[in-house]
Design a protein around this motif. Sequence first.
Motif, PDB file in Angstrom:
ATOM      1  N   ALA A   1      34.966  42.171  31.270  1.00 16.71           N
ATOM      2  CA  ALA A   1      33.598  42.697  31.104  1.00 16.71           C
ATOM      3  C   ALA A   1      32.712  42.280  32.273  1.00 16.71           C
ATOM      4  N   VAL A   2      32.867  41.028  32.722  1.00 18.93           N
ATOM      5  CA  VAL A   2      32.057  40.555  33.864  1.00 18.93           C
ATOM      6  C   VAL A   2      32.473  41.304  35.131  1.00 18.93           C
ATOM      7  N   ILE A   3      33.782  41.490  35.311  1.00 17.66           N
ATOM      8  CA  ILE A   3      34.264  42.219  36.499  1.00 17.66           C
ATOM      9  C   ILE A   3      33.692  43.636  36.490  1.00 17.66           C
ATOM     10  N   GLU A   4      33.689  44.252  35.333  1.00 18.08           N
ATOM     11  CA  GLU A   4      33.192  45.634  35.249  1.00 18.08           C
ATOM     12  C   GLU A   4      31.677  45.694  35.489  1.00 18.08           C
ATOM     13  N   ASP A   5      30.936  44.805  34.851  1.00 19.46           N
ATOM     14  CA  ASP A   5      29.475  44.865  34.966  1.00 19.46           C
ATOM     15  C   ASP A   5      28.960  44.369  36.314  1.00 19.46           C
ATOM     16  N   PHE A   6      29.628  43.345  36.872  1.00 18.44           N
ATOM     17  CA  PHE A   6      29.134  42.713  38.110  1.00 18.44           C
ATOM     18  C   PHE A   6      29.912  43.177  39.354  1.00 18.44           C
TER      19      PHE A   6
END
Length: 263
Positions: free
Chosen positions: A79-84
Amino acid sequence: MVDASEPKTALITGSTSGIGLAIAKRYAEAGYRVAVHGIETPDKAADALAEVAAVARHEPAYFSANLSNDAQSTALAKAVIEDFGGIDILVNNAGIQKVAPIDEFDPVDFSRIVAISLDSTFLTIRAALPGMKARGWGRIVNIASAHGLRASPFKAPYVATKHAVVGLTKSVALEVAEQGITCNAICPGYVWTPLVAAQVADQARVHEMSEEDVVKKVMLAPQPTRRFVQPDEIAEMAYYLTGDMARSITGTTISIDGGWTAK
Ligand code: NAD
Protein backbone atom coordinates in the motif's frame (compact mmCIF):
# COMPACT_ATOMS: atom_id res chain seq x y z
CA MET A 1 6.91 25.24 4.68
CA VAL A 2 5.93 23.00 1.74
CA ASP A 3 8.81 21.63 -0.32
CA ALA A 4 8.00 21.03 -4.00
CA SER A 5 10.96 18.72 -4.76
CA GLU A 6 10.36 14.96 -5.01
CA PRO A 7 11.06 13.62 -1.50
CA LYS A 8 12.48 10.26 -0.51
CA THR A 9 9.85 8.14 1.21
CA ALA A 10 10.05 6.39 4.57
CA LEU A 11 7.83 3.74 6.13
CA ILE A 12 8.22 3.46 9.90
CA THR A 13 6.24 0.59 11.35
CA GLY A 14 4.76 1.19 14.80
CA SER A 15 5.11 4.96 14.53
CA THR A 16 2.00 6.04 16.44
CA SER A 17 3.89 5.96 19.73
CA GLY A 18 7.25 5.92 21.50
CA ILE A 19 10.41 5.31 19.46
CA GLY A 20 8.62 4.98 16.11
CA LEU A 21 6.80 8.29 16.54
CA ALA A 22 10.10 10.04 17.36
CA ILE A 23 11.69 8.54 14.22
CA ALA A 24 8.70 9.54 12.07
CA LYS A 25 8.96 13.14 13.31
CA ARG A 26 12.73 13.26 12.73
CA TYR A 27 12.38 12.02 9.14
CA ALA A 28 9.41 14.31 8.44
CA GLU A 29 11.37 17.29 9.74
CA ALA A 30 14.31 16.32 7.50
CA GLY A 31 12.08 16.41 4.40
CA TYR A 32 11.25 12.74 3.85
CA ARG A 33 7.67 11.79 3.01
CA VAL A 34 6.61 9.66 5.94
CA ALA A 35 4.22 6.71 6.07
CA VAL A 36 3.08 6.56 9.69
CA HIS A 37 1.89 3.11 10.69
CA GLY A 38 0.22 1.51 13.68
CA ILE A 39 -2.31 -1.09 14.72
CA GLU A 40 -4.74 1.68 15.69
CA THR A 41 -7.70 2.80 13.57
CA PRO A 42 -7.16 6.09 11.69
CA ASP A 43 -9.30 7.88 14.32
CA LYS A 44 -7.13 6.65 17.19
CA ALA A 45 -3.94 7.46 15.26
CA ALA A 46 -5.05 11.00 14.35
CA ASP A 47 -3.06 12.70 17.14
CA ALA A 48 0.16 10.89 16.20
CA LEU A 49 -0.32 11.73 12.52
CA ALA A 50 -0.95 15.37 13.45
CA GLU A 51 2.28 15.45 15.50
CA VAL A 52 4.22 14.22 12.47
CA ALA A 53 2.38 16.58 10.09
CA ALA A 54 3.16 19.54 12.35
CA VAL A 55 6.91 19.22 11.65
CA ALA A 56 6.69 17.78 8.11
CA ARG A 57 7.79 19.39 4.85
CA HIS A 58 5.77 16.81 2.86
CA GLU A 59 2.31 15.61 3.89
CA PRO A 60 2.57 12.31 5.83
CA ALA A 61 -0.10 9.61 5.54
CA TYR A 62 -1.38 7.00 7.97
CA PHE A 63 -1.57 3.26 7.27
CA SER A 64 -3.25 0.87 9.70
CA ALA A 65 -2.25 -2.81 9.76
CA ASN A 66 -2.03 -5.60 12.30
CA LEU A 67 1.46 -7.01 11.81
CA SER A 68 0.72 -10.19 13.72
CA ASN A 69 -0.95 -11.16 10.44
CA ASP A 70 1.43 -12.03 7.56
CA ALA A 71 -0.97 -10.91 4.83
CA GLN A 72 -1.37 -7.51 6.49
CA SER A 73 2.42 -7.03 6.75
CA THR A 74 2.86 -7.55 3.03
CA ALA A 75 -0.26 -5.51 2.23
CA LEU A 76 1.10 -2.61 4.33
CA ALA A 77 4.34 -2.43 2.34
CA LYS A 78 2.46 -2.75 -0.94
CA ALA A 79 0.00 0.00 0.00
CA VAL A 80 2.85 2.40 0.82
CA ILE A 81 4.64 1.51 -2.43
CA GLU A 82 1.46 2.17 -4.38
CA ASP A 83 0.53 5.42 -2.64
CA PHE A 84 4.05 6.87 -2.31
CA GLY A 85 5.64 5.39 -5.47
CA GLY A 86 8.12 3.30 -3.47
CA ILE A 87 9.81 2.84 -0.10
CA ASP A 88 13.31 4.36 0.04
CA ILE A 89 13.72 3.98 3.79
CA LEU A 90 12.16 1.18 5.78
CA VAL A 91 12.24 1.19 9.57
CA ASN A 92 10.94 -1.99 11.17
CA ASN A 93 10.07 -0.76 14.63
CA ALA A 94 6.69 -2.23 15.63
CA GLY A 95 6.98 -4.53 18.59
CA ILE A 96 5.30 -5.75 21.75
CA GLN A 97 6.53 -7.14 25.02
CA LYS A 98 5.20 -9.69 27.47
CA VAL A 99 6.85 -10.73 30.69
CA ALA A 100 6.22 -14.24 32.11
CA PRO A 101 8.11 -17.40 33.11
CA ILE A 102 8.73 -19.63 30.07
CA ASP A 103 6.69 -22.53 31.48
CA GLU A 104 3.69 -20.22 31.88
CA PHE A 105 4.12 -18.40 28.56
CA ASP A 106 0.98 -18.60 26.44
CA PRO A 107 2.00 -20.05 23.03
CA VAL A 108 -0.36 -17.57 21.36
CA ASP A 109 1.58 -14.68 22.93
CA PHE A 110 4.87 -16.30 21.88
CA SER A 111 3.71 -16.48 18.25
CA ARG A 112 2.34 -12.93 18.32
CA ILE A 113 5.68 -11.51 19.51
CA VAL A 114 7.57 -13.43 16.81
CA ALA A 115 5.08 -12.44 14.09
CA ILE A 116 5.07 -8.71 14.88
CA SER A 117 8.83 -8.25 15.29
CA LEU A 118 10.39 -10.94 13.10
CA ASP A 119 7.94 -12.18 10.45
CA SER A 120 6.76 -8.66 9.62
CA THR A 121 10.38 -7.45 9.38
CA PHE A 122 11.10 -10.21 6.85
CA LEU A 123 7.87 -9.53 4.91
CA THR A 124 8.24 -5.74 4.66
CA ILE A 125 11.91 -6.09 3.62
CA ARG A 126 10.88 -8.68 1.03
CA ALA A 127 8.29 -6.31 -0.41
CA ALA A 128 10.45 -3.16 -0.32
CA LEU A 129 13.72 -4.57 -1.73
CA PRO A 130 12.80 -4.92 -5.44
CA GLY A 131 12.11 -1.15 -5.66
CA MET A 132 15.26 -0.28 -3.70
CA LYS A 133 17.31 -2.52 -6.01
CA ALA A 134 15.75 -0.94 -9.10
CA ARG A 135 16.62 2.56 -7.80
CA GLY A 136 20.07 1.48 -6.58
CA TRP A 137 19.47 3.05 -3.16
CA GLY A 138 17.78 2.02 0.04
CA ARG A 139 18.07 2.15 3.80
CA ILE A 140 16.69 -0.52 6.13
CA VAL A 141 16.82 0.09 9.88
CA ASN A 142 15.54 -2.62 12.19
CA ILE A 143 14.84 -1.61 15.77
CA ALA A 144 16.12 -4.64 17.65
CA SER A 145 17.09 -4.23 21.32
CA ALA A 146 19.85 -4.74 23.87
CA HIS A 147 17.86 -7.98 24.18
CA GLY A 148 19.06 -8.80 20.64
CA LEU A 149 22.55 -9.09 22.15
CA ARG A 150 21.93 -10.07 25.79
CA ALA A 151 19.25 -12.11 27.56
CA SER A 152 17.10 -11.41 30.60
CA PRO A 153 14.82 -13.85 32.42
CA PHE A 154 11.04 -13.90 31.81
CA LYS A 155 11.33 -12.45 28.29
CA ALA A 156 12.22 -15.57 26.27
CA PRO A 157 10.14 -14.87 23.13
CA TYR A 158 11.22 -11.23 23.02
CA VAL A 159 14.91 -12.10 23.50
CA ALA A 160 14.72 -14.89 20.90
CA THR A 161 12.96 -12.63 18.41
CA LYS A 162 15.35 -9.72 18.81
CA HIS A 163 18.37 -12.03 18.41
CA ALA A 164 16.74 -13.29 15.20
CA VAL A 165 16.19 -9.72 13.97
CA VAL A 166 19.93 -9.11 14.40
CA GLY A 167 20.69 -12.24 12.33
CA LEU A 168 18.22 -11.23 9.63
CA THR A 169 19.77 -7.75 9.51
CA LYS A 170 23.25 -9.14 8.86
CA SER A 171 22.07 -11.54 6.19
CA VAL A 172 20.06 -8.90 4.28
CA ALA A 173 23.02 -6.49 4.46
CA LEU A 174 25.32 -9.03 2.80
CA GLU A 175 22.83 -9.79 0.02
CA VAL A 176 22.38 -6.16 -1.06
CA ALA A 177 25.74 -4.64 -0.15
CA GLU A 178 26.71 -3.89 -3.77
CA GLN A 179 23.38 -2.28 -4.63
CA GLY A 180 23.48 0.95 -2.64
CA ILE A 181 21.30 -0.51 0.11
CA THR A 182 22.27 -0.72 3.77
CA CYS A 183 20.60 -2.73 6.51
CA ASN A 184 21.39 -2.17 10.19
CA ALA A 185 19.90 -2.87 13.60
CA ILE A 186 19.68 -0.33 16.39
CA CYS A 187 19.79 -1.97 19.81
CA PRO A 188 18.30 0.31 22.48
CA GLY A 189 18.48 -0.34 26.18
CA TYR A 190 15.48 0.73 28.26
CA VAL A 191 13.71 3.69 26.63
CA TRP A 192 10.84 5.24 28.57
CA THR A 193 7.83 4.61 26.28
CA PRO A 194 4.32 3.14 26.73
CA LEU A 195 5.82 -0.33 26.04
CA VAL A 196 8.12 -0.04 29.07
CA ALA A 197 5.58 1.69 31.32
CA ALA A 198 3.12 -1.16 30.62
CA GLN A 199 5.55 -3.90 31.71
CA VAL A 200 6.42 -2.47 35.13
CA ALA A 201 3.48 -4.20 36.86
CA ASP A 202 4.23 -7.60 35.23
CA GLN A 203 7.92 -7.33 36.11
CA ALA A 204 6.95 -6.54 39.71
CA ARG A 205 4.85 -9.72 39.80
CA VAL A 206 7.43 -12.13 38.33
CA HIS A 207 10.35 -10.65 40.27
CA GLU A 208 8.23 -10.38 43.46
CA MET A 209 9.26 -6.79 44.12
CA SER A 210 7.66 -3.34 44.18
CA GLU A 211 7.17 -1.35 40.96
CA GLU A 212 9.65 1.23 42.23
CA ASP A 213 12.26 -1.52 42.71
CA VAL A 214 11.55 -2.84 39.20
CA VAL A 215 12.52 0.52 37.73
CA LYS A 216 15.68 0.75 39.86
CA LYS A 217 16.82 -2.87 40.18
CA VAL A 218 15.57 -4.52 36.97
CA MET A 219 15.38 -1.76 34.36
CA LEU A 220 18.06 0.75 35.28
CA ALA A 221 20.48 -1.64 37.03
CA PRO A 222 21.86 -3.06 33.74
CA GLN A 223 22.28 0.45 32.29
CA PRO A 224 25.45 1.94 33.78
CA THR A 225 24.16 5.48 33.06
CA ARG A 226 21.22 4.67 35.40
CA ARG A 227 18.78 6.63 33.28
CA PHE A 228 16.29 5.80 30.57
CA VAL A 229 17.30 6.44 26.95
CA GLN A 230 15.02 9.01 25.30
CA PRO A 231 13.15 8.19 22.04
CA ASP A 232 14.81 11.21 20.35
CA GLU A 233 18.24 9.62 20.86
CA ILE A 234 17.16 6.59 18.84
CA ALA A 235 15.53 8.82 16.21
CA GLU A 236 18.74 10.78 15.68
CA MET A 237 20.71 7.58 15.01
CA ALA A 238 18.01 6.29 12.64
CA TYR A 239 18.25 9.61 10.81
CA TYR A 240 22.06 9.43 10.61
CA LEU A 241 21.83 5.98 9.04
CA THR A 242 19.81 7.38 6.12
CA GLY A 243 22.54 9.85 5.14
CA ASP A 244 25.25 9.36 2.54
CA MET A 245 27.97 9.49 5.20
CA ALA A 246 26.46 6.26 6.60
CA ARG A 247 26.75 4.41 3.28
CA SER A 248 29.52 2.14 4.59
CA ILE A 249 27.66 1.25 7.78
CA THR A 250 25.85 -1.98 7.04
CA GLY A 251 25.17 -5.35 8.61
CA THR A 252 25.91 -4.07 12.07
CA THR A 253 24.26 -3.47 15.41
CA ILE A 254 24.39 -0.03 16.98
CA SER A 255 23.87 -0.08 20.73
CA ILE A 256 22.21 2.90 22.43
CA ASP A 257 21.99 1.35 25.85
CA GLY A 258 23.83 3.51 28.37
CA GLY A 259 26.71 1.02 28.46
CA TRP A 260 24.62 -2.13 29.15
CA THR A 261 26.35 -4.35 26.57
CA ALA A 262 29.84 -3.09 27.42
CA LYS A 263 29.65 -5.41 30.42
P1 NAD B 1 5.33 1.50 21.95
O1 NAD B 1 4.46 0.56 22.71
O2 NAD B 1 5.44 2.91 22.41
O3 NAD B 1 4.87 1.52 20.42
C1 NAD B 1 4.59 0.33 19.74
C2 NAD B 1 4.12 0.61 18.32
O4 NAD B 1 3.90 -0.67 17.70
C3 NAD B 1 2.81 1.38 18.23
O5 NAD B 1 2.88 2.28 17.14
C4 NAD B 1 1.77 0.30 17.92
O6 NAD B 1 0.72 0.75 17.06
C5 NAD B 1 2.61 -0.70 17.17
N1 NAD B 1 2.05 -2.05 17.31
C6 NAD B 1 1.83 -2.75 18.46
N2 NAD B 1 1.25 -3.94 18.16
C7 NAD B 1 1.11 -3.98 16.81
C8 NAD B 1 0.58 -4.93 15.90
N3 NAD B 1 0.04 -6.09 16.30
N4 NAD B 1 0.59 -4.62 14.59
C9 NAD B 1 1.08 -3.45 14.16
N5 NAD B 1 1.62 -2.52 14.96
C10 NAD B 1 1.62 -2.79 16.27
O7 NAD B 1 6.75 0.80 21.88
P2 NAD B 1 8.27 1.35 21.91
O8 NAD B 1 8.79 1.22 23.28
O9 NAD B 1 8.38 2.63 21.19
O10 NAD B 1 8.99 0.18 21.06
C11 NAD B 1 9.24 0.28 19.68
C12 NAD B 1 10.25 -0.78 19.29
O11 NAD B 1 11.47 -0.57 20.01
C13 NAD B 1 9.81 -2.22 19.59
O12 NAD B 1 10.23 -3.07 18.56
C14 NAD B 1 10.56 -2.55 20.87
O13 NAD B 1 10.80 -3.92 21.00
C15 NAD B 1 11.85 -1.78 20.62
N6 NAD B 1 12.59 -1.50 21.85
C16 NAD B 1 12.01 -0.75 22.84
C17 NAD B 1 12.72 -0.51 23.99
C18 NAD B 1 12.15 0.30 25.11
O14 NAD B 1 12.76 0.29 26.20
N7 NAD B 1 11.04 1.00 24.93
C19 NAD B 1 14.01 -1.04 24.14
C20 NAD B 1 14.56 -1.78 23.12
C21 NAD B 1 13.83 -2.00 21.97
